[in-house]
Every structure is written in structure tokens, then in C-alpha cells.
Design an enzyme around this catalytic site. Structure first.
Site, short mmCIF file in Angstrom:
data_model
loop_
_atom_site.label_atom_id
_atom_site.label_comp_id
_atom_site.label_asym_id
_atom_site.label_seq_id
_atom_site.Cartn_x
_atom_site.Cartn_y
_atom_site.Cartn_z
CG LEU A 67 40.12 41.19 48.48
CD1 LEU A 67 40.34 42.51 47.73
CD2 LEU A 67 40.81 40.05 47.76
CB CYS A 68 35.20 42.67 51.08
SG CYS A 68 34.95 44.45 50.98
CG HIS A 69 31.94 42.93 45.53
ND1 HIS A 69 30.60 43.04 45.29
CD2 HIS A 69 32.53 42.94 44.32
CE1 HIS A 69 30.40 43.11 43.97
NE2 HIS A 69 31.57 43.06 43.37
CB ILE B 265 37.71 41.32 44.43
CG1 ILE B 265 38.45 40.41 43.44
CG2 ILE B 265 36.21 41.27 44.25
CD1 ILE B 265 38.47 38.98 43.81
#
Length: 116
Positions: free
Chosen positions: A73-75, A102
Site C-alpha cells: 500500500l502507498c498513496h 490509500i
């Protein structure tokens, strides 16, 4: 490389838990920077949340258990896609990217997670 949308997370957790060693939760590997984690974070429900900024993954990836399913998971999904590819190239076999990061998590799964 496999990818899932945040809305598919519960299905992935169920499938991942079935393939993981007994009494072992799947991992959501959050590769964002510490300031991003302070801005918006997810609640670990049905998975273990591990924070490991992307730049530290090459030196820290051996801290991860290869037998556990991992969703990165990242931005927005670009950094996590790179980490997913790195882990796959380094012997991890059950790794997926959370497409949209996210930001999509907030839109699809949990609107209480701030958008930034």
C-alpha cells in the site's frame, strides 16, 4: 504482478488467510513515508499492518516472512507497485499491489481515512 482494489481487500484477506500458515494474519505493507502515516492510516482489521518506507525496503525486506501473503500500500499505487515487483523478484511469491493506494482506500473502503 497481481493487483487488487481496496474494495476487494476482504476477499483477498480470506483467500490469503487460507493459504497462510496457521494462526498467521496476512500483511498489509504500507510503504509510505512516516509523515504520510501520520496524515492518514488504515485500521488493521484481519491483517497485520507493517510500515516500511519504500526507500528502506531493499535493506529491510528480509524482516518480512516469505510465507505470509503481503498486500503493498502507498498513496496512489505507484510506489507499492514498485515494492510489489521488488519483493516478487526477491523470492516472495504471494504479493499483490493495492491499486489506487490509500486514496482509493478512503473512497472505496473507509471514508474516515483522510484524503491528502
Amino acid at each position: 504482478m497481481k493487483a487488487i482494489h481496496p474494495a476487494q481487500l476482504q476477499d483477498w484477506i480470506q483467500l490469503a488467510a487460507a493459504s497462510a500458515p496457521a494462526n498467521t494474519l496476512p500483511v498489509v505493507l504500507d510503504v509510505r513515508e512516516p509523515w504520510e502515516l501520520q496524515t492518514a492510516s488504515v485500521k488493521p482489521e484481519g491483517f497485520e499492518l507493517i510500515a516500511m518506507p519504500m526507500r528502506s525496503v531493499p535493506e529491510r525486506h528480509l524482516e518480512l516472512d516469505r510465507a505470509r501473503p503481503i498486500a503493498c500500500l502507498c498513496h496512489h499505487g505507484a510506489r507499492s507497485a514498485q515494492v510489489t515487483q521488488f519483493l516478487l523478484q526477491n523470492g516472495f511469491t504471494d504479493v499483490v499491489n493495492i491499486h489506487g493506494g490509500i486514496h482509493a482506500w478512503s473512497q472505496e473502503l473507509d471514508p474516515s481515512v483522510p484524503v491528502y
